[in-house]
Design an enzyme around this catalytic site. Structure first.
Site, PDB file in Angstrom:
ATOM      1  N   SER A   1       0.862  -1.195   0.000  1.00 46.90           N
ATOM      2  CA  SER A   1       0.000   0.000   0.000  1.00 46.90           C
ATOM      3  C   SER A   1       0.890   1.234   0.000  1.00 46.90           C
ATOM      4  O   SER A   1       2.018   1.182   0.512  1.00 46.90           O
ATOM      5  CB  SER A   1      -0.859   0.007   1.267  1.00 46.90           C
ATOM      6  OG  SER A   1      -1.430   1.283   1.465  1.00 46.90           O
TER       7      SER A   1
ATOM      8  N   TYR B   1      -1.087  -0.753  10.003  1.00 44.41           N
ATOM      9  CA  TYR B   1      -1.216  -1.107   8.576  1.00 44.41           C
ATOM     10  C   TYR B   1       0.054  -0.717   7.818  1.00 44.41           C
ATOM     11  O   TYR B   1       0.578  -1.485   7.007  1.00 44.41           O
ATOM     12  CB  TYR B   1      -2.441  -0.378   8.034  1.00 44.41           C
ATOM     13  CG  TYR B   1      -2.844  -0.694   6.614  1.00 44.41           C
ATOM     14  CD1 TYR B   1      -3.458  -1.903   6.302  1.00 44.41           C
ATOM     15  CD2 TYR B   1      -2.639   0.229   5.593  1.00 44.41           C
ATOM     16  CE1 TYR B   1      -3.854  -2.169   4.998  1.00 44.41           C
ATOM     17  CE2 TYR B   1      -3.029  -0.036   4.300  1.00 44.41           C
ATOM     18  CZ  TYR B   1      -3.638  -1.240   4.009  1.00 44.41           C
ATOM     19  OH  TYR B   1      -4.025  -1.507   2.726  1.00 44.41           O
TER      20      TYR B   1
HETATM   21  P1  NDP Z   1     -11.345  -6.013   0.704  1.00 47.53           P
HETATM   22  O1  NDP Z   1     -11.635  -5.752   2.136  1.00 47.53           O
HETATM   23  O2  NDP Z   1     -12.327  -5.640  -0.328  1.00 47.53           O
HETATM   24  O3  NDP Z   1     -10.969  -7.561   0.507  1.00 47.53           O
HETATM   25  C1  NDP Z   1     -10.063  -8.177   1.376  1.00 47.53           C
HETATM   26  C2  NDP Z   1      -9.869  -9.614   0.958  1.00 47.53           C
HETATM   27  O4  NDP Z   1      -8.878 -10.204   1.831  1.00 47.53           O
HETATM   28  C3  NDP Z   1     -11.126 -10.445   1.114  1.00 47.53           C
HETATM   29  O5  NDP Z   1     -11.185 -11.368   0.045  1.00 47.53           O
HETATM   30  C4  NDP Z   1     -10.901 -11.191   2.427  1.00 47.53           C
HETATM   31  O6  NDP Z   1     -11.524 -12.466   2.484  1.00 47.53           O
HETATM   32  C5  NDP Z   1      -9.412 -11.398   2.363  1.00 47.53           C
HETATM   33  N1  NDP Z   1      -8.816 -11.686   3.668  1.00 47.53           N
HETATM   34  C6  NDP Z   1      -8.714 -10.868   4.741  1.00 47.53           C
HETATM   35  N2  NDP Z   1      -8.112 -11.513   5.748  1.00 47.53           N
HETATM   36  C7  NDP Z   1      -7.831 -12.766   5.303  1.00 47.53           C
HETATM   37  C8  NDP Z   1      -7.218 -13.892   5.877  1.00 47.53           C
HETATM   38  N3  NDP Z   1      -6.768 -13.894   7.137  1.00 47.53           N
HETATM   39  N4  NDP Z   1      -7.082 -15.017   5.114  1.00 47.53           N
HETATM   40  C9  NDP Z   1      -7.512 -15.039   3.840  1.00 47.53           C
HETATM   41  N5  NDP Z   1      -8.113 -14.004   3.242  1.00 47.53           N
HETATM   42  C10 NDP Z   1      -8.268 -12.878   3.976  1.00 47.53           C
HETATM   43  O7  NDP Z   1      -9.941  -5.284   0.440  1.00 47.53           O
HETATM   44  P2  NDP Z   1      -9.268  -4.711  -0.886  1.00 47.53           P
HETATM   45  O8  NDP Z   1      -9.674  -5.510  -2.065  1.00 47.53           O
HETATM   46  O9  NDP Z   1      -9.445  -3.262  -0.880  1.00 47.53           O
HETATM   47  O10 NDP Z   1      -7.743  -5.000  -0.528  1.00 47.53           O
HETATM   48  C11 NDP Z   1      -6.969  -6.024  -1.127  1.00 47.53           C
HETATM   49  C12 NDP Z   1      -5.514  -5.765  -0.769  1.00 47.53           C
HETATM   50  O11 NDP Z   1      -5.129  -4.480  -1.274  1.00 47.53           O
HETATM   51  C13 NDP Z   1      -5.257  -5.715   0.728  1.00 47.53           C
HETATM   52  O12 NDP Z   1      -4.016  -6.297   1.027  1.00 47.53           O
HETATM   53  C14 NDP Z   1      -5.229  -4.240   1.044  1.00 47.53           C
HETATM   54  O13 NDP Z   1      -4.469  -3.961   2.182  1.00 47.53           O
HETATM   55  C15 NDP Z   1      -4.587  -3.697  -0.227  1.00 47.53           C
HETATM   56  N6  NDP Z   1      -4.838  -2.292  -0.480  1.00 47.53           N
HETATM   57  C16 NDP Z   1      -6.102  -1.796  -0.662  1.00 47.53           C
HETATM   58  C17 NDP Z   1      -6.306  -0.459  -0.912  1.00 47.53           C
HETATM   59  C18 NDP Z   1      -7.645   0.143  -1.137  1.00 47.53           C
HETATM   60  O14 NDP Z   1      -7.732   1.392  -1.211  1.00 47.53           O
HETATM   61  N7  NDP Z   1      -8.699  -0.619  -1.295  1.00 47.53           N
HETATM   62  C19 NDP Z   1      -5.168   0.486  -0.936  1.00 47.53           C
HETATM   63  C20 NDP Z   1      -3.891  -0.136  -0.744  1.00 47.53           C
HETATM   64  C21 NDP Z   1      -3.749  -1.458  -0.529  1.00 47.53           C
HETATM   65  P3  NDP Z   1     -13.055 -12.705   3.054  1.00 47.53           P
HETATM   66  O15 NDP Z   1     -13.873 -11.571   2.515  1.00 47.53           O
HETATM   67  O16 NDP Z   1     -13.409 -14.039   2.472  1.00 47.53           O
HETATM   68  O17 NDP Z   1     -12.981 -12.723   4.537  1.00 47.53           O
END
Ligand code: NDP
Length: 244
Positions: free
Chosen positions: A143, A156
């Protein structure tokens, strides 16, 4: 015309929604067989699979919590028994924001564990097998907070900066073995994760004056996984509409 990733298998963690879903669909569209990991949202993962199939791709869903070392090992044993994973995208992540002085230990640990223990638990067995195959591409989703820091996100930012350090170190260790490891650091991307973020205020800081779409991250991930990036490793590509 043969698809870019024909006969390759990818594992995308956190593929049930958001950026992980967009990456899964993009890789599947380009010919990858994609294993879509989810933690709690099985229906969301099934929807991702349906979107992959609608895009002409294929794959399967696999439920495990990346912070659970035993469950992850068991799931990966099953996946790797079917053949190597050529492309790994460590995308699973959570945030639990708060000013550092008020930040509970629970929030600190959950965020660090998801990003860093998750990286360790998933990457080690997959890369062990990639080393034997002498090829592979790993992309880790960090990020801008991990690059620049961010008020209210010490946990984070620490996790995402740690992921960059781990990625660069691993990249140096496995470069001679045919494996590339890179990082994508998104800015503000429209997903459930930013549902509570003050988007209007943040937009003013973005030169492009808009937030990004998951597909705009996914296309960069696809490039880093492809042979077009054959001399790119240990790098952090920031996808944030021009913030610096
Ligand atoms: P979402 O909250 O939309 O999705 C998160 C995903 O991660 C879900 O599929 C969730 O699974 C999964 N997840 C969380 N914890 C676990 C775990 N312990 N084991 C397996 N799966 C897990 O987030 P984003 O799509 O926005 O984010 C995706 C990535 O991008 C993350 O790493 C985030 O930090 C990063 N990011 C996002 C930004 C943004 O602005 N959106 C900016 C910068 C980075 P489930 O729903 O099945 O629990």
């Amino acid at each position: 015309m043969e698809k870019e990733f024909a006969a390759k298998t990818a594992l995308v963690t956190g593929g049930s929604k958001g950026i992980g879903r967009a990456i899964s669909v993009e890789l599947a569209r380009c010919g990858c067989r994609v294993m879509v990991n989810y933690r709690s949202d099985k229906a969301g993962a099934a929807e991702t699979l349906a979107l992959m199939q609608a895009a002409g791709g294929e794959g399967a869903i696999t439920g495990f919590d990346v912070t659970d070392a035993d469950a992850t090992q068991q799931a990966l044993d099953d996946i790797l028994s079917m053949g190597p994973v050529d492309i790994l995208v460590n995308n699973a992540g959570i945030n639990a924001d708060g000013l550092f002085i008020m930040l509970s230990r629970d929030k600190w640990e959950r965020v660090i564990q998801t990003t860093l223990d998750g990286f360790y638990n998933v990457t080690k067995p997959v890369v062990e097998k990639m080393i034997r195959q002498k090829q592979g591409a790993v992309v880790n989703i960090s990020s801008v907070a991990g690059v620049m820091g961010n008020r209210g996100q010490a946990n984070y930012a620490a996790a995402k900066a740690g992921l960059i350090g781990a990625s660069r170190s691993l990249a140096a260790e496995v470069a001679r073995l045919g494996i590339r490891v890179n990082v994508v650091a998104p800015g503000l991307i429209e997903t459930e994760m930013i549902a509570d973020a003050p988007v209007a205020n943040i937009k003013q800081l973005i030169p492009m004056a808009r937030i990004g779409q998951p597909e705009e991250v996914a296309r960069v991930v696809r490039f880093l996984c492809s042979d077009d990036a054959s001399y790119v490793t240990g790098q952090v590509i920031v996808v944030n509409g021009g913030m610096c």
